[in-house]
Write a protein that holds these residues in place. Structure first.
Motif, short mmCIF file in Angstrom:
data_model
loop_
_atom_site.label_atom_id
_atom_site.label_comp_id
_atom_site.label_asym_id
_atom_site.label_seq_id
_atom_site.Cartn_x
_atom_site.Cartn_y
_atom_site.Cartn_z
N TRP A 126 0.80 -1.59 -0.17
CA TRP A 126 0.13 0.21 0.00
C TRP A 126 0.76 1.07 -0.19
O TRP A 126 0.89 2.16 -0.05
N LYS A 127 1.87 0.97 0.50
CA LYS A 127 2.72 2.00 0.40
C LYS A 127 2.35 3.37 1.09
O LYS A 127 1.64 2.91 2.17
N MET A 128 2.61 5.23 0.99
CA MET A 128 1.63 5.72 2.00
C MET A 128 0.62 5.83 1.41
O MET A 128 0.56 7.82 1.28
N ASN A 129 0.38 5.16 1.49
CA ASN A 129 -1.89 6.10 0.85
C ASN A 129 -2.46 5.48 2.04
O ASN A 129 -2.18 4.33 3.36
N LYS A 130 -3.52 6.12 2.27
CA LYS A 130 -5.34 5.41 2.95
C LYS A 130 -4.66 6.41 4.87
O LYS A 130 -4.00 6.40 4.84
N GLN A 184 -9.46 5.23 8.23
CA GLN A 184 -10.59 4.78 8.07
C GLN A 184 -10.42 3.96 6.95
O GLN A 184 -11.45 3.37 6.93
N ASP A 185 -9.69 4.41 6.31
CA ASP A 185 -10.57 4.02 4.54
C ASP A 185 -8.86 2.77 4.05
O ASP A 185 -9.21 1.77 3.52
N ALA A 186 -8.01 2.50 5.46
CA ALA A 186 -7.51 1.57 5.81
C ALA A 186 -8.65 0.02 5.67
O ALA A 186 -8.39 -0.65 5.15
N GLU A 187 -9.23 1.12 7.01
CA GLU A 187 -9.59 -0.26 7.44
C GLU A 187 -10.89 -0.51 6.50
O GLU A 187 -11.29 -2.09 6.63
#
Ligand code: PGA
Length: 251
Positions: free
Chosen positions: A10-14, A17-20
């Motif tokens: 995922w690198k440095m993204n999300k 809440q979006d990650a969950e």
């Protein structure tokens, strides 16, 4: 048979809440599905524990994207292998080309990181791959060989058996330019040959070698159909659940 893996970097993204949302959607979609590969998610550090909670229920594996080369102590901002082990992280990416390029990580440092991870029973996903200039100058095999020699081949056979390799040509990462199926197979076969030379054929035959670099839902099946390509390390396409699931089902 050697293990097949699809890993989402995922690198440095999300945001959290979006990650969950992403991890829970992937966990739901794969619930009860008998995938032909192990599925590994590599979220940013602050989300590892949350992702691990979902993983425990769903059979997903969770990986960190980086680890400190130091054991512990006064290294502000670093995260150690023992910390990752203490929250039961199973894998960790090491030596991604973005770490090499933006943070100046050298093969020697990466060799230390690999050793730290293995000391804590975490499997390294060790990234190697050439720059465009190196391929154009026909130096790509030499570059990859050096990365293996200096980053991994210090390990003894038992240690090496825990390593997953990701071949990621730097010119293919995030560019939309994927290596052709033939280019991927050629380099993966070369890597396996180097492992055979160092550790013998039985070890080489068991080593998982992933392809990374603009691998997506459209091209994954063709890439994964090569005999020496054992799955993928997926960047951009791992951020969209539907695309990532398609890739997971591409074997
Ligand atoms: P990409 O990234 O799939 O976005 O090209 C792959 C990677 O960097 O691991």
């Amino acid at each position: 048979m050697r293990k097949k893996i699809v890993a989402g970097n995922w690198k440095m993204n999300k945001t959290f809440q979006d990650a969950e949302d992403l991890v829970s959607t992937i966990a739901d979609e794969l619930d009860g599905v008998d995938t032909a590969c192990e599925v590994v998610l590599c979220p940013p550090f602050p989300y590892l524990e949350m992702a691990s909670d979902y993983a425990d229920e769903s059979g997903l594996q969770i990986a960190a994207q980086n680890v400190s080369e130091f054991e512990d102590g006064a290294y502000t901002g670093e995260v150690s292998a023992s910390m990752l082990a203490s929250i039961e992280i199973g894998y960790c990416i090491v030596g991604h080309s973005e770490r090499r390029k933006y943070f100046g990580e050298t093969n020697a440092q990466l060799a230390t990181k690999v050793e730290k991870l293995l000391d804590h029973a975490i499997r390294p996903i060790f990234c190697i791959g050439e720059l465009l200039e190196e391929r154009n100058a026909n130096n790509h095999f030499e570059v990859v060989k050096r990365q293996l020699d200096e980053g991994l081949f210090q390990l003894n056979k038992d240690e090496f058996k825990e390593v997953v390799i990701a071949y990621e040509p730097v010119w293919a990462i995030g560019t939309g330019v994927t290596a052709t199926s033939a280019q991927a197979q050629e380099m993966h076969a070369f890597i396996r040959q180097q492992i055979t030379g160092k550790y013998g054929k039985p070890v080489a035959d068991q080593t998982t070698i992933l392809y990374g670099g603009s691998c997506n839902a459209k091209n994954a099946a063709e890439l994964f159909s090569n005999p020496d390509v054992d799955g993928g390390l997926i960047g951009g396409a791992s951020l969209v659940a539907e695309d990532f699931i398609k890739i997971v089902k591409s074997f």
